[in-house]
Design a protein around this motif. Structure first.
Motif, short mmCIF file in Angstrom:
data_model
loop_
_atom_site.label_atom_id
_atom_site.label_comp_id
_atom_site.label_asym_id
_atom_site.label_seq_id
_atom_site.Cartn_x
_atom_site.Cartn_y
_atom_site.Cartn_z
N LEU B 31 0.88 -1.34 0.05
CA LEU B 31 0.20 0.36 0.13
C LEU B 31 0.60 1.23 -0.30
O LEU B 31 0.47 2.20 -0.86
CB LEU B 31 -0.62 0.17 1.07
CG LEU B 31 -1.87 -0.42 1.21
CD1 LEU B 31 -2.96 -0.98 2.14
CD2 LEU B 31 -2.81 -0.36 0.08
N THR B 32 2.06 1.00 0.60
CA THR B 32 2.41 2.32 0.88
C THR B 32 3.41 2.57 -0.32
O THR B 32 3.55 3.78 -1.15
CB THR B 32 3.93 1.97 1.74
OG1 THR B 32 3.31 2.04 3.22
CG2 THR B 32 4.83 3.21 2.31
N ARG B 33 4.02 1.81 -0.64
CA ARG B 33 4.15 1.91 -2.19
C ARG B 33 3.63 1.71 -3.91
O ARG B 33 4.06 2.81 -4.96
CB ARG B 33 5.13 0.40 -2.83
CG ARG B 33 6.69 0.36 -2.42
CD ARG B 33 7.68 -0.90 -2.40
NE ARG B 33 8.50 -0.82 -1.51
CZ ARG B 33 9.43 -0.09 -1.06
NH1 ARG B 33 9.69 0.88 -1.36
NH2 ARG B 33 10.33 -0.56 -0.03
N ARG B 34 2.13 1.42 -3.25
CA ARG B 34 1.48 2.23 -3.89
C ARG B 34 0.95 3.56 -3.75
O ARG B 34 0.05 3.95 -5.13
CB ARG B 34 0.50 0.73 -4.19
CG ARG B 34 -0.75 1.03 -5.36
CD ARG B 34 -1.49 0.04 -5.32
NE ARG B 34 -0.84 -1.30 -5.12
CZ ARG B 34 -2.23 -2.12 -5.37
NH1 ARG B 34 -3.47 -2.35 -5.10
NH2 ARG B 34 -1.68 -4.07 -5.65
N LEU B 35 0.60 3.71 -3.04
CA LEU B 35 0.04 5.16 -2.93
C LEU B 35 0.91 6.40 -2.04
O LEU B 35 0.34 7.08 -2.60
CB LEU B 35 -1.32 4.86 -1.79
CG LEU B 35 -2.32 3.29 -1.87
CD1 LEU B 35 -2.91 3.48 -0.88
CD2 LEU B 35 -3.44 4.17 -2.74
N VAL B 36 1.63 6.01 -1.78
CA VAL B 36 2.58 7.49 -1.39
C VAL B 36 3.03 8.02 -3.06
O VAL B 36 3.07 9.55 -2.84
CB VAL B 36 3.68 7.28 0.24
CG1 VAL B 36 4.42 8.20 0.10
CG2 VAL B 36 2.71 6.21 1.01
N PRO B 37 3.49 7.38 -3.61
CA PRO B 37 4.29 8.51 -4.67
C PRO B 37 2.61 9.15 -4.98
O PRO B 37 3.38 10.03 -5.54
CB PRO B 37 4.47 7.27 -5.88
CG PRO B 37 5.09 5.68 -4.88
CD PRO B 37 4.30 5.77 -3.49
#
Lengths: 139, 195
Positions: B31-37
């Motif tokens: 989720l972090t790698r998908r949403l944060v950028p």
């Protein structure tokens, strides 16, 4: 005052700016990722809850066992029961002669009856009647 | 680890959030790698190019996501829409605080970025756009960024900004027009020539 064409970019030109902005890849710094993941780990309810329930589960299973064991009398009692069970199995398979003798061939028969003697009725009868009347047919 | 992440690659954000809520350790990373950028780029634009502050906002928004995970109702809202809304509100708060402290901080992104006039590249255009965005009223900047850079639909933007789709259309139209005017003066500088 209305803007003339020269005062404004047309949509195509403006889109080129948006394209440029979209093409910029936002790289995540390692520090940010680790900070976010640390937050995630700290607030993960399932993990915390699961950790507790895991502990409870692993404690619960021995508890059930130990409750049964202690009701019987602990591990020594279980060992005794195991010995008795094995003895029963051994008797069943080995068919000791003594057992056959005592049961008069009633328990085991056929080839299991190792002893030739088969008890007759008079063998069982009390001796004070004598055996004559039981065998008077034979004369 | 990589294989496990690959296995989750097809899962929706919704599913991953539920997995996270159930204690799955992989879900948070994906989720972090998908949403944060995405939200980091968005926050950076709203905050006038201030990457450090945008990172704070992104971390805070993700923290709120982790906290809401156990109560998340699948199918009711998109995770990304919810997150963009949180980021929008956090940025609005920060911009308000900034206004009271130092109004100049918003208006000056990397103004010294442009190189030679004839070597205009994408990053210069992006920087010029950022400058023009900074000059827009906050709500217009938000709507235009979501629509034309993040690629959100009008109904999604309406949900993120908690306004009607008509209001979104009005904001994006006015914002886009203001950008077209602001950037027209730099047409030549940005490699389009006078015609």
């Amino acid at each position: 005052m209305a803007k003339t064409d020269k005062d404004m970019l047309d949509d195509q030109m403006l889109d080129a700016f948006f394209d440029a902005a979209r093409s910029e890849v936002t790289e995540l710094s390692a520090g940010l990722v680790s900070a976010i993941l640390a937050d995630a780990a700290a607030h993960q309810p399932g993990a915390a809850g699961r950790g507790v329930s895991d502990g409870r589960d692993t404690r619960q299973q021995p508890n059930v066992w130990s409750r049964i064991t202690s009701a019987i009398g602990g591990w020594p009692a279980l060992a005794g029961m195991a010995t008795a069970t094995l003895a029963g199995v051994w008797i069943g398979f080995a068919a000791p002669t003594q057992l056959e003798t005592l049961s008069g061939g009633l328990v085991l028969s056929g080839e299991y009856a190792a002893n030739e003697e088969v008890y007759a009725l008079e063998d069982m009868a009390p001796s004070y009647f004598g055996t004559a009347f039981l065998m008077e047919d034979d004369g | 680890m990589e294989m496990a992440l690959d296995a989750y690659a097809g899962a929706s954000d919704d599913t991953l959030l539920v997995l996270y809520g159930n204690g799955d350790p992989m879900a948070a990373e994906l989720l972090t790698r998908r949403l944060v950028p995405r939200v980091l780029g968005y926050a950076t634009r709203l905050l006038g190019g201030d990457r450090a502050e945008a990172e704070d906002v992104a971390q805070e928004a993700m923290l709120r996501l982790w906290k809401i995970a156990p109560d998340w109702r699948t199918g009711e809202a998109k995770v990304s829409t919810w997150l963009f809304r949180v980021v929008s509100n956090l940025c609005t708060d920060r911009l308000r605080k900034r206004r009271t402290v130092d109004i100049d901080a918003i208006e000056e992104p990397q103004d010294d970025a442009p190189g030679a006039v004839d070597r205009m590249i994408q990053s210069d255009r992006a920087a010029a756009l950022q400058q023009a965005l900074n000059a827009l009223p906050e709500r217009q900047r938000m709507a235009v960024t979501l629509r034309h850079i993040e690629g959100a639909t009008n109904p999604e933007i309406a949900e993120i900004m908690e306004i009607s789709t008509e209001a979104v259309e009005s904001l994006t139209a006015r914002g886009k027009k203001a950008l077209a005017v602001a950037l027209a003066g730099r047409r030549e500088e940005l490699g389009y020539g006078k015609d």
